[in-house]
Design a protein around this motif. Structure first.
Motif, PDB file in Angstrom:
ATOM      1  N   PRO A  11       0.815  -1.226   0.000  1.00  0.00           N
ATOM      2  CA  PRO A  11       0.000   0.000   0.000  1.00  0.00           C
ATOM      3  C   PRO A  11       0.845   1.271   0.000  1.00  0.00           C
ATOM      4  O   PRO A  11       0.390   2.313  -0.470  1.00  0.00           O
ATOM      5  N   VAL A  12       2.068   1.194   0.524  1.00  0.00           N
ATOM      6  CA  VAL A  12       2.979   2.340   0.491  1.00  0.00           C
ATOM      7  C   VAL A  12       3.749   2.353  -0.826  1.00  0.00           C
ATOM      8  O   VAL A  12       3.840   3.375  -1.505  1.00  0.00           O
ATOM      9  N   TYR A 167       0.752  11.055  10.441  1.00  0.00           N
ATOM     10  CA  TYR A 167      -0.341  12.034  10.583  1.00  0.00           C
ATOM     11  C   TYR A 167      -0.839  12.502   9.213  1.00  0.00           C
ATOM     12  O   TYR A 167      -2.052  12.479   8.938  1.00  0.00           O
ATOM     13  N   SER A 168       0.077  12.920   8.348  1.00  0.00           N
ATOM     14  CA  SER A 168      -0.327  13.401   7.021  1.00  0.00           C
ATOM     15  C   SER A 168      -0.930  12.273   6.190  1.00  0.00           C
ATOM     16  O   SER A 168      -1.842  12.507   5.387  1.00  0.00           O
ATOM     17  N   ASN A 173      -5.981  10.085   3.648  1.00  0.00           N
ATOM     18  CA  ASN A 173      -6.686   8.813   3.422  1.00  0.00           C
ATOM     19  C   ASN A 173      -5.785   7.686   2.923  1.00  0.00           C
ATOM     20  O   ASN A 173      -6.251   6.763   2.255  1.00  0.00           O
ATOM     21  N   ASN A 174      -4.512   7.765   3.257  1.00  0.00           N
ATOM     22  CA  ASN A 174      -3.587   6.680   2.923  1.00  0.00           C
ATOM     23  C   ASN A 174      -3.325   5.752   4.103  1.00  0.00           C
ATOM     24  O   ASN A 174      -2.798   4.655   3.920  1.00  0.00           O
ATOM     25  N   ALA A 175      -3.666   6.197   5.294  1.00  0.00           N
ATOM     26  CA  ALA A 175      -3.436   5.400   6.503  1.00  0.00           C
ATOM     27  C   ALA A 175      -4.562   5.673   7.493  1.00  0.00           C
ATOM     28  O   ALA A 175      -5.368   6.602   7.315  1.00  0.00           O
ATOM     29  N   SER A 176      -4.615   4.864   8.531  1.00  0.00           N
ATOM     30  CA  SER A 176      -5.626   5.051   9.577  1.00  0.00           C
ATOM     31  C   SER A 176      -5.115   4.492  10.890  1.00  0.00           C
ATOM     32  O   SER A 176      -4.174   3.687  10.930  1.00  0.00           O
ATOM     33  N   LEU A 177      -5.744   4.928  11.963  1.00  0.00           N
ATOM     34  CA  LEU A 177      -5.512   4.364  13.294  1.00  0.00           C
ATOM     35  C   LEU A 177      -6.836   3.844  13.823  1.00  0.00           C
ATOM     36  O   LEU A 177      -7.804   4.598  13.952  1.00  0.00           O
ATOM     37  N   PHE A 178      -6.882   2.543  14.090  1.00  0.00           N
ATOM     38  CA  PHE A 178      -8.058   1.945  14.720  1.00  0.00           C
ATOM     39  C   PHE A 178      -7.746   1.777  16.193  1.00  0.00           C
ATOM     40  O   PHE A 178      -6.711   1.220  16.561  1.00  0.00           O
TER      41      PHE A 178
END
Length: 384
Positions: A11-12, A167-168, A173-178
């Protein structure tokens, strides 16, 4: 970010400028993702090397002058492939027998019965204050959990990069924290990356005081639920055959190392030939588990040889005879008594009491405590 610290997940990688210039599109499970052509100066590079590419991806080159060499790696990945119509219930029905389903759903119900639980996915929006707080909590969880296991976490060398850049990535919308919260306290956190309809759980950990509650399974359960609610078809758990991955996964695959080089460049071709030989030797050694020897040796020398206090735990019913007059109520939420938290959590997992109903008393004559619930209590004694 130097080469060794690059995050080695698709994904990166698939959003990098090099990949956008090299590949017109990607295909996976009957889906196709197109890359926009970009004006990017690659300085006439004639050689590229990408490892840990899942075999279920087909990569379509823009430039026919490149030659592709694919080397299967001795690494396997684990993921959960969902149908477009799936719910968390339908997936579990298909994946597990009734006994296993009951076990995993019980973890969720028990956690929500015993604590004031909230689930939050930070994706596209998060305050800097929340971000810093959650990332620090994740770091602390990782350190504490791996100290308990007498191991080193393989990804902590990249922590400063993650802290600076995630953070950026969340905002974009490239990453998230659940996050799973007990009231306002994070007790399980997963850092994820997003690509098309794929959610990749890259780095996660939990508060070891809550180990009884199977937070790793709860996290997977709730993130699959999020995927089914948002049109995602793949929940990726990445490389490594840990037991929980094997249980949940219905898509086990192999990784490939992909090498690209110009067909017309003979000098590069010779270097590529040597490079390919090195990769093949490396994968052969991995197949013989040579790479596992050094971690085993390191773990042996990291063993904690200090003597720990012995803990004696006894359980009683409330109508049993007990000398409560020798005990004094304490504030078990105080930092002074944080060492009791794992015993309290274990007690309420079995008693099914809510955390707010628990009373803790300290013996005034020795180093012993009582954890008292609605119908039971437990004696905890620390013996040197």
């Amino acid at each position: 970010m130097n080469k060794k610290n690059r995050i080695p997940i698709f994904p990166v990688l698939f959003k990098s400028d090099d990949i956008n210039q090299l590949y017109e599109s990607f295909e996976y499970f009957n889906l196709k993702v197109y890359n926009e052509a970009i004006d990017y100066n690659s300085k006439n590079k004639t050689f590229y090397s990408y490892r840990l590419i899942p075999e279920y991806f087909k990569l379509n080159l823009r430039d026919a002058s490149f030659k592709t060499k694919i080397i299967p790696q001795y690494n396997w990945g684990y993921s959960i492939l969902l149908n477009p119509s799936d719910t968390i219930g339908s997936y579990m029905q298909r994946q597990f027998n009734s006994k296993k389903r009951n076990i995993y759903t019980r973890y969720v119900r028990r956690l929500e019965t015993c604590f004031d639980i909230k689930y939050k996915m930070f994706y596209g929006d998060i305050s800097k204050t929340d971000y810093n707080f959650i990332m620090q909590a994740l770091y602390d969880m990782i350190i504490e959990r791996f100290e308990e296991r007498n191991e080193l976490h393989k990804n902590l060398h990249e922590w400063n990069y993650l802290l600076e850049n995630t953070y950026s990535e969340i905002i974009n919308n490239n990453a998230s924290l659940f996050v799973i919260y007990n009231k306002d306290e994070p007790i399980e956190i997963s850092l994820n990356y997003h690509f098309d309809k794929v959610l990749f759980s890259y780095l996660s950990s939990y508060d070891i005081n809550y180990s009884k509650f199977g937070l790793g399974h709860v996290e997977i359960y709730k993130q699959i639920e999020w995927c089914t609610n948002h049109g995602y078809i793949l929940f990726e758990m990445g490389v490594g055959g840990m037991d929980y991955k094997r249980r949940w996964s219905n898509n086990v695959y192999r990784y490939n190392h992909i090498i690209l080089y110009k067909k017309t460049c003979n000098t590069i071709s010779f270097k590529v030939h040597i490079y390919i030989k090195k990769i093949l030797i490396k994968e052969f050694l991995k197949s013989k588990k040579i790479n596992e020897i050094i971690p085993i040796i390191n773990m042996f020398f990291r063993r904690n040889k200090n003597n720990k206090n012995n803990v004696i735990i006894e359980s009683f019913e409330l109508n049993d005879t007990f000398m409560f007059e020798t005990h004094k109520k304490i504030d078990h939420n105080s930092k002074n008594y944080s060492f009791l938290k794992k015993y309290i959590c274990s007690f309420i997992y079995n008693s099914k009491d809510h955390y707010s109903d628990i009373i803790v008393l300290k013996n005034t004559t020795n180093n012993a405590f009582l954890i008292k619930g609605k119908n039971k209590f437990q004696s905890i004694s620390f013996v040197r």
